[in-house]
Design an enzyme around this catalytic site. Structure first.
Site, short mmCIF file in Angstrom:
data_model
loop_
_atom_site.label_atom_id
_atom_site.label_comp_id
_atom_site.label_asym_id
_atom_site.label_seq_id
_atom_site.Cartn_x
_atom_site.Cartn_y
_atom_site.Cartn_z
N ARG A 260 -10.01 50.85 18.22
CA ARG A 260 -9.93 51.52 16.94
C ARG A 260 -10.24 50.52 15.83
O ARG A 260 -9.78 49.38 15.86
CB ARG A 260 -8.53 52.13 16.72
CG ARG A 260 -8.23 53.32 17.60
CD ARG A 260 -9.05 54.53 17.17
NE ARG A 260 -8.76 55.72 17.96
CZ ARG A 260 -9.46 56.10 19.03
NH1 ARG A 260 -10.47 55.35 19.43
NH2 ARG A 260 -9.16 57.19 19.67
N GLU A 289 -16.69 54.27 9.02
CA GLU A 289 -17.74 54.83 9.89
C GLU A 289 -18.35 56.06 9.24
O GLU A 289 -17.62 56.91 8.74
CB GLU A 289 -17.16 55.19 11.26
CG GLU A 289 -16.65 53.98 12.04
CD GLU A 289 -16.17 54.33 13.43
OE1 GLU A 289 -16.32 55.51 13.86
OE2 GLU A 289 -15.63 53.45 14.12
N HIS A 308 -20.07 53.35 17.78
CA HIS A 308 -18.95 54.13 18.35
C HIS A 308 -19.42 54.93 19.57
O HIS A 308 -19.23 56.14 19.65
CB HIS A 308 -18.35 55.07 17.30
CG HIS A 308 -16.90 55.36 17.57
ND1 HIS A 308 -15.99 55.55 16.57
CD2 HIS A 308 -16.22 55.54 18.73
CE1 HIS A 308 -14.79 55.82 17.10
NE2 HIS A 308 -14.92 55.81 18.42
#
Length: 348
Positions: A260, A289, A308
């Site tokens: 994370r 993001e 990601h």
């Protein structure tokens, strides 16, 4: 013969409708279900907040229209909001094919007796493999060599001692977090010949892979050539690795994060790469993001970045579809959910 159960399959371009339908038909047979379909635009259109829920795709209007009389919904990203619940009173099961059902209002669903389920561990294998890939790419400077080849260079300078990479075998690798992903990474690293240290105050020592040892975080940081993050993001772990923790790592070490973004201070990481304290970093998650064009990591040296993608594999999509379809099968047979996100609510 019983009437088929109306079910909405709300897939997207990752967990495809055909995967969900095939998995659903394996639970009770095709005759058990009257399937309605909705295709959501993720990941071609980024997910976002829809009314009061996060990381959702599509809209309340599309969901209300598509759900209609459905009693079951299988999805990854569809929003389950108070408005959707109020407009679709027949709904009884909302099965989310991801590790956390943040796209569902759990309290509102519980109030209406709608069971919400999720799919923990669906991407553990994929994320563990991606972690190892980033670790190796960063340690061996594979992207730099690849870019040179594409540019027409044969960069033999990378064979000079000071420019060569690091090996996993014989290195001490520290893993922060010992969940499903961390344990898989630990086992793989032991097999590759690393000395594996793990820091996790909640880990069961008996569950550690053979060859991996639990140690305090301070010891792990001071001893590890590579540190890889695998903790959950909580109030306790937010920015767990900041400037002081990076400074405590040995000079010339490597930092990897596929967990994370909130676990790490990225400004401090970029500074540690620029001043040469860290040899390299491999990252799949970020503080913001998508990663902004002016983010300091974009110009930091010796960093390997992926958008990601650690949990993105065909096997993950197929496994996720099977997991939510299995919850629908349990519902059909009158069995309790295996992964119930709102157990205070009693499914009708």
């Amino acid at each position: 013969m019983a009437e088929p159960i109306p079910v909405l399959v709300a897939g997207d371009h990752f967990v495809r409708n055909r995967l969900l339908i095939d998995a659903l038909h394996a639970e009770g047979g095709p005759a058990a279900w009257q399937v309605r379909e909705l295709e959501l635009p993720w990941p071609r259109v980024p997910f976002g907040r829809v009314a009061e829920v996060d990381e959702a795709s599509g809209s309340e209007e599309r969901m209300i229209e598509a759900l209609g009389p459905a009693r079951v919904c299988l999805t990854q990203m569809a929003p389950l909001t108070r408005r959707v619940l109020a407009a679709c009173p027949e709904l009884e099961l909302f099965a989310v094919s991801r590790g956390g059902p943040v796209n569902a209002n759990l309290a509102a669903a519980a109030e209406r007796g709608v069971a919400v389920t999720f799919a923990p561990g669906r991407n553990a294998e994929s994320t563990a493999e991606h972690t190892l890939g980033l670790m190796l790419a960063a340690m061996r400077r594979i992207p730099r060599a690849h870019a040179g080849m594409l540019a027409g260079r044969w960069d033999s300078e990378l064979f000079a001692y000071d420019a060569t990479g690091l090996e996993i075998a014989g290195s001490t690798v520290g893993l922060v977090g010992a969940g499903a992903v961390g344990r898989r990474v630990a086992a793989a690293l032991v097999a590759l010949g690393a000395d594996v240290l793990v820091s996790d105050p909640y880990a069961d020592p008996a569950a550690m892979p053979a060859g991996a040892r639990l140690v305090p975080l301070e010891e792990l940081l001071e001893r590890s050539t590579v540190v890889s993050l695998h903790a959950r993001l909580t109030d306790e772990t937010a920015e767990l690795i900041g400037a002081a923790e990076l400074a405590a790592m040995p000079r010339g070490s490597v930092l990897v994060n596929c967990a994370r973004g909130g676990l790490l201070d990225y400004a401090a990481l970029a500074a540690a790469l620029r001043n040469g304290h860290l040899f390299a970093a491999g990252l799949d998650v970020y503080d913001v993001e998508p990663l902004p064009a002016d983010h300091p990591l974009r110009t930091a040296p010796n960093v390997v970045l992926t958008p990601h993608l650690a949990g993105a594999s065909r096997a993950v999509a197929e496994r996720a579809a099977r997991m939510v379809a299995a919850e629908a099968g349990r519902w059909l047979r009158g069995e309790p959910p295996l992964h119930h996100a709102n157990p205070a609510g009693v499914a009708r």
